[in-house]
Design a protein around this motif. Sequence first.
Motif: not given
Length: 180
Positions: A131-150
Amino acid sequence: MKGIIFTEFIELVEREFGLDVLDSILEESKDSGVYTSVGSYDHKALVSLIVSLSKKTEISGEQLQQVFGKSVFKNLLKTLPAQATLNRCSNTFQFIRHVEDYIHIEVKKLYPDAKPPSFEFISENETQMVFDYKSARCLSNVCFGLIKGCSDYFNENIEISTENQTEDQSHVRFSLMLST
């Protein structure tokens, strides 16, 4: 960006690194550290705090964002109402799908000015999700951590790779592979 993200970050820094480190990064960032969970704040303040924490701890900003994402996931679970469809998810891929289909929609209902990231699903089967993550905030590594937590929550071993689709990391492709 919603204040709950800031309050979560400040709590994480205090818990993991101590009050002295928190005070130090707030001072370096010229940040009062006063946030309410329902307020809205410029995401650049969070980035500044992460950069200051990285300097202070000598841990990369990317790693700190990932640790923060894992922490946010644990707290997200605690806030879900019992009847939420997310509670019926049985694996990481289902949960990620529901983040886009449920959480982001609910956030927008509660906070019309909120601009959560979006996920555009490219492909998915039982062992792989792209999937593609899109955010003007450019915090994809937070998303990475969320996935690891999940994946930790579901006791799954998920290999995560990312590929920047834009130079500023506002668009990042995530490839997840369930491994046994």
